[in-house]
Design a protein around this motif. Structure first.
Motif, PDB file in Angstrom:
ATOM      1  N   PRO A   1      39.497   0.111  30.064  1.00  0.00           N
ATOM      2  CA  PRO A   1      38.692  -0.664  31.012  1.00  0.00           C
ATOM      3  C   PRO A   1      38.259  -2.010  30.427  1.00  0.00           C
ATOM      4  O   PRO A   1      38.129  -2.164  29.206  1.00  0.00           O
ATOM      5  CB  PRO A   1      37.475   0.239  31.259  1.00  0.00           C
ATOM      6  N   LEU A   2      38.027  -2.975  31.305  1.00  0.00           N
ATOM      7  CA  LEU A   2      37.425  -4.241  30.924  1.00  0.00           C
ATOM      8  C   LEU A   2      35.930  -3.985  30.751  1.00  0.00           C
ATOM      9  O   LEU A   2      35.256  -3.544  31.686  1.00  0.00           O
ATOM     10  CB  LEU A   2      37.662  -5.290  32.008  1.00  0.00           C
ATOM     11  N   ARG A   3      35.393  -4.272  29.563  1.00  0.00           N
ATOM     12  CA  ARG A   3      33.991  -3.962  29.259  1.00  0.00           C
ATOM     13  C   ARG A   3      33.158  -5.237  29.355  1.00  0.00           C
ATOM     14  O   ARG A   3      33.391  -6.188  28.631  1.00  0.00           O
ATOM     15  CB  ARG A   3      33.877  -3.365  27.860  1.00  0.00           C
ATOM     16  N   VAL A   4      32.175  -5.212  30.255  1.00  0.00           N
ATOM     17  CA  VAL A   4      31.387  -6.415  30.538  1.00  0.00           C
ATOM     18  C   VAL A   4      29.899  -6.079  30.472  1.00  0.00           C
ATOM     19  O   VAL A   4      29.448  -5.089  31.064  1.00  0.00           O
ATOM     20  CB  VAL A   4      31.736  -6.996  31.925  1.00  0.00           C
ATOM     21  N   ASP A   5      29.142  -6.931  29.784  1.00  0.00           N
ATOM     22  CA  ASP A   5      27.689  -6.803  29.691  1.00  0.00           C
ATOM     23  C   ASP A   5      27.039  -7.614  30.801  1.00  0.00           C
ATOM     24  O   ASP A   5      27.315  -8.807  30.947  1.00  0.00           O
ATOM     25  CB  ASP A   5      27.227  -7.304  28.316  1.00  0.00           C
ATOM     26  N   ILE A   6      26.150  -6.972  31.589  1.00  0.00           N
ATOM     27  CA  ILE A   6      25.498  -7.658  32.707  1.00  0.00           C
ATOM     28  C   ILE A   6      23.979  -7.778  32.509  1.00  0.00           C
ATOM     29  O   ILE A   6      23.264  -8.206  33.420  1.00  0.00           O
ATOM     30  CB  ILE A   6      25.771  -6.947  34.038  1.00  0.00           C
ATOM     31  N   ILE A   7      23.460  -7.377  31.361  1.00  0.00           N
ATOM     32  CA  ILE A   7      22.038  -7.460  30.987  1.00  0.00           C
ATOM     33  C   ILE A   7      21.176  -6.477  31.768  1.00  0.00           C
ATOM     34  O   ILE A   7      20.454  -5.682  31.193  1.00  0.00           O
ATOM     35  CB  ILE A   7      21.450  -8.879  31.124  1.00  0.00           C
ATOM     36  N   ALA A   8      21.208  -6.515  33.113  1.00  0.00           N
ATOM     37  CA  ALA A   8      20.350  -5.652  33.924  1.00  0.00           C
ATOM     38  C   ALA A   8      21.067  -5.274  35.215  1.00  0.00           C
ATOM     39  O   ALA A   8      21.874  -6.047  35.736  1.00  0.00           O
ATOM     40  CB  ALA A   8      19.024  -6.348  34.244  1.00  0.00           C
ATOM     41  N   SER A   9      20.745  -4.105  35.737  1.00  0.00           N
ATOM     42  CA  SER A   9      21.482  -3.584  36.891  1.00  0.00           C
ATOM     43  C   SER A   9      21.130  -4.283  38.196  1.00  0.00           C
ATOM     44  O   SER A   9      21.919  -4.248  39.142  1.00  0.00           O
ATOM     45  CB  SER A   9      21.224  -2.081  37.032  1.00  0.00           C
ATOM     46  N   ARG A  10      19.951  -4.933  38.288  1.00  0.00           N
ATOM     47  CA  ARG A  10      19.531  -5.535  39.545  1.00  0.00           C
ATOM     48  C   ARG A  10      19.701  -7.050  39.576  1.00  0.00           C
ATOM     49  O   ARG A  10      19.339  -7.693  40.557  1.00  0.00           O
ATOM     50  CB  ARG A  10      18.067  -5.181  39.821  1.00  0.00           C
ATOM     51  N   GLY A  11      20.212  -7.634  38.513  1.00  0.00           N
ATOM     52  CA  GLY A  11      20.294  -9.078  38.419  1.00  0.00           C
ATOM     53  C   GLY A  11      21.537  -9.663  39.052  1.00  0.00           C
ATOM     54  O   GLY A  11      22.403  -8.966  39.595  1.00  0.00           O
ATOM     55  N   ALA A  12      21.628 -10.984  38.948  1.00  0.00           N
ATOM     56  CA  ALA A  12      22.739 -11.713  39.560  1.00  0.00           C
ATOM     57  C   ALA A  12      24.085 -11.306  38.976  1.00  0.00           C
ATOM     58  O   ALA A  12      25.085 -11.217  39.699  1.00  0.00           O
ATOM     59  CB  ALA A  12      22.523 -13.215  39.384  1.00  0.00           C
ATOM     60  N   ALA A  13      24.133 -11.067  37.653  1.00  0.00           N
ATOM     61  CA  ALA A  13      25.411 -10.705  37.032  1.00  0.00           C
ATOM     62  C   ALA A  13      25.951  -9.398  37.587  1.00  0.00           C
ATOM     63  O   ALA A  13      27.162  -9.229  37.748  1.00  0.00           O
ATOM     64  CB  ALA A  13      25.242 -10.616  35.518  1.00  0.00           C
ATOM     65  N   SER A  14      25.052  -8.474  37.900  1.00  0.00           N
ATOM     66  CA  SER A  14      25.485  -7.217  38.506  1.00  0.00           C
ATOM     67  C   SER A  14      26.150  -7.470  39.851  1.00  0.00           C
ATOM     68  O   SER A  14      27.195  -6.888  40.174  1.00  0.00           O
ATOM     69  CB  SER A  14      24.285  -6.281  38.671  1.00  0.00           C
ATOM     70  N   GLY A  15      25.567  -8.364  40.643  1.00  0.00           N
ATOM     71  CA  GLY A  15      26.166  -8.713  41.926  1.00  0.00           C
ATOM     72  C   GLY A  15      27.523  -9.377  41.769  1.00  0.00           C
ATOM     73  O   GLY A  15      28.449  -9.112  42.545  1.00  0.00           O
ATOM     74  N   LEU A  16      27.655 -10.234  40.759  1.00  0.00           N
ATOM     75  CA  LEU A  16      28.939 -10.889  40.516  1.00  0.00           C
ATOM     76  C   LEU A  16      30.022  -9.863  40.169  1.00  0.00           C
ATOM     77  O   LEU A  16      31.162  -9.960  40.635  1.00  0.00           O
ATOM     78  CB  LEU A  16      28.804 -11.910  39.380  1.00  0.00           C
ATOM     79  N   MET A  17      29.659  -8.866  39.360  1.00  0.00           N
ATOM     80  CA  MET A  17      30.648  -7.868  38.964  1.00  0.00           C
ATOM     81  C   MET A  17      30.958  -6.911  40.115  1.00  0.00           C
ATOM     82  O   MET A  17      32.097  -6.425  40.231  1.00  0.00           O
ATOM     83  CB  MET A  17      30.159  -7.101  37.737  1.00  0.00           C
ATOM     84  N   ARG A  18      29.994  -6.621  40.963  1.00  0.00           N
ATOM     85  CA  ARG A  18      30.291  -5.793  42.138  1.00  0.00           C
ATOM     86  C   ARG A  18      31.280  -6.510  43.060  1.00  0.00           C
ATOM     87  O   ARG A  18      32.221  -5.893  43.583  1.00  0.00           O
ATOM     88  CB  ARG A  18      29.005  -5.457  42.897  1.00  0.00           C
ATOM     89  N   ALA A  19      31.077  -7.806  43.247  1.00  0.00           N
ATOM     90  CA  ALA A  19      32.001  -8.577  44.080  1.00  0.00           C
ATOM     91  C   ALA A  19      33.391  -8.615  43.455  1.00  0.00           C
ATOM     92  O   ALA A  19      34.411  -8.533  44.163  1.00  0.00           O
ATOM     93  CB  ALA A  19      31.465  -9.993  44.283  1.00  0.00           C
ATOM     94  N   PHE A  20      33.452  -8.730  42.131  1.00  0.00           N
ATOM     95  CA  PHE A  20      34.751  -8.724  41.445  1.00  0.00           C
ATOM     96  C   PHE A  20      35.446  -7.374  41.639  1.00  0.00           C
ATOM     97  O   PHE A  20      36.655  -7.316  41.904  1.00  0.00           O
ATOM     98  CB  PHE A  20      34.560  -9.011  39.962  1.00  0.00           C
ATOM     99  N   HIS A  21      34.685  -6.296  41.529  1.00  0.00           N
ATOM    100  CA  HIS A  21      35.266  -4.962  41.699  1.00  0.00           C
ATOM    101  C   HIS A  21      35.795  -4.771  43.116  1.00  0.00           C
ATOM    102  O   HIS A  21      36.859  -4.169  43.321  1.00  0.00           O
ATOM    103  CB  HIS A  21      34.208  -3.905  41.383  1.00  0.00           C
TER     104      HIS A  21
END
Length: 311
Positions: free
Chosen positions: A88-108
């Protein structure tokens, strides 16, 4: 136990002839004989009996064969777990509710074929060390805080400027405002117990306070976002900053308000970090997706610290 000898044993057992095992493994028949002899010495038993028809398994060889096959399967799974393109591609998003989490959900959603492992690391030093060691492939961070340049082998690209909003309870003096100028927040108490000294977000808010004369309090224990929302809802004197893309849900009775901040709008700069030599084939796909789906940072009417890297 040497896997080459185990692989040779299985090939000889399957073919029934050392010569055919040698051809299958692209080695000499002598090499097959030496490997089988070494394995027999290691185990202390005979594995084959030579016959006119070739090589037949002894009782001990028959007992060892299923275990030998399992050894090879385990070795293959272990190799596959770290083989480029197969883990798997391993990515750190810092927190589950933040903007980075949303970016990775959209990527998925856009690339469901890319297998992901999502991690949450607290500070940038830990994230950078994990990138350099290969523990993770990428991390979302604000870079680079003053005096903390990134190592030369770490690449970064600014992917999202997230506007900050003011979050207030229903009795706060600004609760009815449709927007609030940044300078108009001077004199109001902004409570952010989640600010951790030494982090990149602490450096961000220190600069925001210094430039606009704000009062940000980080006192008290951080019991998480739910406790923060409860306090802001019940205390008219307190407000807090929240990212526009941060996903929060609060009880209907709280009556919380998310108020845009303007003139200028403070934006939190999210950058993607990765190692320049990382070969994972999904990493360029992630970078291309972010470039195509996020607005160009540095828009007019916004504020970010001077140390934030341009796109």
């Amino acid at each position: 136990m040497d896997l080459d000898t185990v692989r040779t044993f299985v090939a000889a057992a399957d073919t029934g002839r050392f010569q055919e095992a040698a051809a299958e493994l692209a080695v000499t028949q002598q090499a097959v004989s030496k490997r089988i002899a070494a394995l027999e010495r290691s185990l202390g038993v005979r594995l084959f009996t030579r016959t006119p028809r070739g090589a037949e398994l002894t009782i001990d060889g028959q007992a060892f064969l299923p275990h030998a096959r399992e050894l090879l399967r385990v070795a293959e799974r272990a190799t596959a777990s770290v083989r480029t393109g197969r883990r798997p591609l391993r990515v750190d998003i810092i927190a589950s509710r933040g903007a980075a989490s949303g970016l990775m959900r959209a990527f998925h959603q856009a690339h469901p074929d890319v297998e992901l492992d999502v991690l949450m690391l607290l500070d940038i030093d830990t994230a950078v060390a994990a990138i350099r060691s290969g523990e993770i492939d990428a991390s979302f961070r604000a870079v680079a805080a003053p005096g903390r340049p990134l190592p030369e082998d770490i690449e970064s690209v600014r992917v999202l400027d997230e506007p900050l909003q003011l979050l207030t309870g229903p009795a706060h003096a600004l609760a009815g405002a449709r927007s609030v100028p940044l300078a108009g927040l001077a004199g109001h108490r902004i409570w952010m117990p989640g600010i951790v000294p030494g982090t990149e977000w602490a450096a961000y808010y220190e600069d925001l306070v210094a430039e606009f004369g704000l009062t940000i309090e980080a006192t008290g224990p951080n019991f998480g976002s739910d406790a923060l929302l409860d306090t802001v809802a019940d205390t008219p004197a307190l407000a807090t900053f929240i990212g526009q893309h941060t996903r929060l849900v609060w009880p209907a009775g709280h009556g919380l308000r998310r108020i845009p901040v303007t003139g200028p709008t403070p934006v939190y700069p999210h950058s993607l970090l990765w190692h320049r030599d990382n070969p994972h084939p999904a990493l360029p796909t992630l970078r291309a997706h972010l470039a195509a789906t996020t607005a160009a940072p540095g828009a007019g009417g916004t504020w970010a610290p001077t140390w934030v890297r341009p796109r």
